[in-house]
Design a protein around this motif. Structure first.
Motif, mmCIF file in Angstrom:
data_model
loop_
_atom_site.group_PDB
_atom_site.id
_atom_site.type_symbol
_atom_site.label_atom_id
_atom_site.label_comp_id
_atom_site.label_asym_id
_atom_site.label_seq_id
_atom_site.Cartn_x
_atom_site.Cartn_y
_atom_site.Cartn_z
ATOM 1 N N ILE A 22 1.514 -0.447 10.575
ATOM 2 C CA ILE A 22 2.634 -1.414 10.615
ATOM 3 C C ILE A 22 2.262 -2.670 10.972
ATOM 4 C CG2 ILE A 22 4.209 0.348 11.087
ATOM 5 C CD1 ILE A 22 3.853 0.089 13.905
ATOM 6 N N SER A 23 1.020 -3.125 10.973
ATOM 7 C CA SER A 23 0.533 -4.385 11.475
ATOM 8 C C SER A 23 0.946 -5.336 10.394
ATOM 9 C CB SER A 23 -1.056 -4.207 11.637
ATOM 10 O OG SER A 23 -1.588 -4.121 10.461
ATOM 11 N N THR A 24 0.483 -6.647 10.645
ATOM 12 C CA THR A 24 0.821 -7.781 9.532
ATOM 13 C C THR A 24 -0.511 -7.847 8.597
ATOM 14 O OG1 THR A 24 0.020 -9.369 11.210
ATOM 15 C CG2 THR A 24 2.442 -8.864 11.339
ATOM 16 N N TYR A 25 -1.328 -7.171 8.965
ATOM 17 C CA TYR A 25 -2.592 -7.418 8.152
ATOM 18 C C TYR A 25 -2.754 -6.790 6.774
ATOM 19 C CZ TYR A 25 -4.659 -8.931 12.392
ATOM 20 O OH TYR A 25 -5.080 -9.609 13.663
ATOM 21 N N LEU A 26 -3.334 -7.115 5.772
ATOM 22 C CA LEU A 26 -3.268 -6.803 4.485
ATOM 23 C C LEU A 26 -4.312 -5.468 4.001
ATOM 24 C CD1 LEU A 26 -3.012 -10.288 2.535
ATOM 25 C CD2 LEU A 26 -1.273 -8.758 3.305
ATOM 26 N N THR A 27 -5.257 -5.579 5.025
ATOM 27 C CA THR A 27 -6.380 -4.456 4.906
ATOM 28 C C THR A 27 -6.287 -3.585 6.270
ATOM 29 O OG1 THR A 27 -8.228 -5.669 5.494
ATOM 30 C CG2 THR A 27 -7.530 -5.622 3.168
ATOM 31 N N PRO A 28 -6.717 -2.511 6.264
ATOM 32 C CA PRO A 28 -6.920 -1.581 7.439
ATOM 33 C C PRO A 28 -8.162 -2.042 8.286
ATOM 34 C CG PRO A 28 -7.780 -0.342 5.685
ATOM 35 C CD PRO A 28 -6.909 -1.462 4.868
ATOM 36 N N SER A 36 -16.930 -3.238 4.715
ATOM 37 C CA SER A 36 -17.593 -2.301 4.228
ATOM 38 C C SER A 36 -16.761 -1.058 4.313
ATOM 39 C CB SER A 36 -18.993 -2.233 4.608
ATOM 40 O OG SER A 36 -18.941 -1.941 6.135
ATOM 41 N N CYS A 37 -16.137 -0.979 5.418
ATOM 42 C CA CYS A 37 -15.040 0.059 5.615
ATOM 43 C C CYS A 37 -14.023 0.280 4.622
ATOM 44 C CB CYS A 37 -14.597 0.024 6.987
ATOM 45 S SG CYS A 37 -16.005 0.415 8.413
ATOM 46 N N ASN A 38 -13.370 -1.230 4.408
ATOM 47 C CA ASN A 38 -12.440 -1.160 3.328
ATOM 48 C C ASN A 38 -12.843 -0.921 1.981
ATOM 49 O OD1 ASN A 38 -10.550 -2.478 4.739
ATOM 50 N ND2 ASN A 38 -11.415 -4.516 4.722
ATOM 51 N N ALA A 42 -11.614 3.073 0.473
ATOM 52 C CA ALA A 42 -10.728 2.595 -0.825
ATOM 53 C C ALA A 42 -11.410 3.680 -1.884
ATOM 54 C CB ALA A 42 -10.923 1.337 -1.284
ATOM 55 N N TYR A 43 -12.864 3.839 -1.863
ATOM 56 C CA TYR A 43 -13.601 4.802 -2.647
ATOM 57 C C TYR A 43 -13.074 6.073 -2.437
ATOM 58 C CZ TYR A 43 -17.281 7.419 -5.100
ATOM 59 O OH TYR A 43 -17.877 8.205 -5.642
ATOM 60 N N PHE A 44 -13.084 6.422 -1.097
ATOM 61 C CA PHE A 44 -12.562 7.761 -0.711
ATOM 62 C C PHE A 44 -11.604 8.283 -1.116
ATOM 63 C CE2 PHE A 44 -10.985 10.829 2.209
ATOM 64 C CZ PHE A 44 -12.064 11.664 2.631
ATOM 65 N N LEU A 45 -10.335 7.486 -0.930
ATOM 66 C CA LEU A 45 -9.097 7.580 -1.307
ATOM 67 C C LEU A 45 -8.775 7.730 -3.031
ATOM 68 C CD1 LEU A 45 -7.032 5.598 1.185
ATOM 69 C CD2 LEU A 45 -7.559 7.921 1.350
ATOM 70 N N THR A 46 -9.614 6.932 -3.436
ATOM 71 C CA THR A 46 -9.626 6.802 -4.913
ATOM 72 C C THR A 46 -9.935 8.021 -5.508
ATOM 73 O OG1 THR A 46 -9.540 4.278 -4.920
ATOM 74 C CG2 THR A 46 -10.199 5.712 -7.089
ATOM 75 N N THR A 47 -11.096 8.799 -5.008
ATOM 76 C CA THR A 47 -11.882 9.821 -5.491
ATOM 77 C C THR A 47 -10.760 11.041 -5.075
ATOM 78 O OG1 THR A 47 -13.982 9.064 -5.035
ATOM 79 C CG2 THR A 47 -13.919 11.358 -5.076
ATOM 80 N N CYS A 48 -10.008 11.038 -3.885
ATOM 81 C CA CYS A 48 -9.236 12.254 -3.693
ATOM 82 C C CYS A 48 -8.281 12.167 -4.594
ATOM 83 C CB CYS A 48 -8.645 11.889 -2.198
ATOM 84 S SG CYS A 48 -9.527 12.176 -0.714
ATOM 85 N N GLY A 78 -6.484 -0.624 -6.817
ATOM 86 C CA GLY A 78 -7.464 -1.869 -6.143
ATOM 87 C C GLY A 78 -6.599 -2.478 -4.934
ATOM 88 N N THR A 79 -5.424 -1.897 -4.559
ATOM 89 C CA THR A 79 -4.862 -2.991 -3.362
ATOM 90 C C THR A 79 -4.688 -1.964 -2.392
ATOM 91 O OG1 THR A 79 -3.669 -4.112 -5.310
ATOM 92 C CG2 THR A 79 -2.646 -3.963 -3.049
ATOM 93 N N TRP A 80 -4.666 -2.084 -0.992
ATOM 94 C CA TRP A 80 -4.171 -1.271 0.137
ATOM 95 C C TRP A 80 -2.822 -1.696 0.125
ATOM 96 C CZ3 TRP A 80 -6.968 2.020 2.369
ATOM 97 C CH2 TRP A 80 -8.291 2.057 2.535
ATOM 98 N N ILE A 81 -2.237 -0.603 0.587
ATOM 99 C CA ILE A 81 -0.610 -0.564 0.719
ATOM 100 C C ILE A 81 -0.279 0.366 1.890
ATOM 101 C CG2 ILE A 81 1.734 0.392 -0.353
ATOM 102 C CD1 ILE A 81 0.250 0.618 -3.095
ATOM 103 N N LYS A 82 0.660 -0.771 2.628
ATOM 104 C CA LYS A 82 1.025 -0.091 4.122
ATOM 105 C C LYS A 82 2.108 0.937 4.291
ATOM 106 C CE LYS A 82 1.143 -4.538 5.598
ATOM 107 N NZ LYS A 82 1.224 -5.530 6.274
ATOM 108 N N HIS A 83 2.277 1.737 4.866
ATOM 109 C CA HIS A 83 3.459 2.463 4.905
ATOM 110 C C HIS A 83 3.927 2.874 6.352
ATOM 111 C CE1 HIS A 83 2.840 4.125 0.900
ATOM 112 N NE2 HIS A 83 1.602 3.804 1.194
#
Length: 213
Positions: A22-28, A36-38, A42-48, A78-83
């Motif tokens: 719920i932050s205003t940022y575009l990446t976690p 490097s964490c982004n 991202a790779y981890f979630l894509t693999t899941c 390729g995009t981070w999405i906030k929920h």
């Protein structure tokens, strides 16, 4: 109130590093210091997703109940999405280590039901987070390791001499060359690792005194 999104896996990262959904940022994670964490998550979630698992990332600051967080991130095409809605999972990929009473309470809340399980062993996490404790516990299987008392030249010289003695009694001393590796004792995610020539005492002392870790 909307119902929580049910996930197969929820990554819960340290709230001091990962940002809330719920932050205003575009990446976690901060792009300039922790990109490097982004990339990694991202790779981890894509693999899941490829394996047919629903997964998301949240922060310890978002914990609201057993296996539940008030917001979360996903990564799609390729995009981070906030929920901004809540989520819950029984399998937690636990990536935070409590260092004060508040964070300890949050961890207890996250795992307050027996059905919610941590992917990681907390006791092993605490062991391997501390490089010196890892060596002391598993000295037959780890690289000889010593902790510097401070950044003084005397402390560096004493530690280097003691390290040489450790290597000399190691079962396989020829596995190590003469170079010295300096790194933070706790965590650090591969950041601030330095390699020095043997006996580079002054350079080591200067690096310690100026290192952010």
């Amino acid at each position: 109130m909307s119902r929580a999104t049910v996930l197969d896996i929820l990554i819960v990262y340290n709230g001091n590093v990962a940002r809330s959904g719920i932050s205003t940022y575009l990446t976690p994670f901060d792009v300039s210091t922790n990109n490097s964490c982004n990339v990694s998550y991202a790779y981890f979630l894509t693999t899941c997703r490829r394996l047919g698992l629903t997964a998301a990332l949240s922060s310890s600051a978002d914990i609201i109940g057993a296996g539940s967080c008030r917001s979360y991130w996903t990564h799609v095409k390729g995009t981070w999405i906030k929920h901004s809605d809540s989520c819950r999972a029984k399998q937690i990929f636990d990536k935070f280590s409590p260092k004060d009473e508040h964070s300890v309470a949050l961890r207890h809340l996250l795992f307050s039901r027996s059905q919610v399980r941590s992917f990681n062993s907390y006791s092993l996490f605490k062991l391997f987070f501390d490089k010196q404790k890892t060596h002391d516990t598993l000295s037959d299987y780890t690289i000889p390791t010593l902790t510097l008392a401070n950044s003084s030249l005397r402390s560096v010289k004493l530690a280097c001499q003691a390290l040489k003695e450790l290597i000399s009694v190691h079962p396989y001393p020829h596995d190590f060359d003469r170079a010295l590796i300096l790194k933070d004792r706790y965590g650090a995610g591969g950041a601030s690792i330095y390699k020095f020539a043997p006996d580079a005492y002054r350079a080591i002392a200067k690096t310690i005194s100026t290192s952010p870790h």
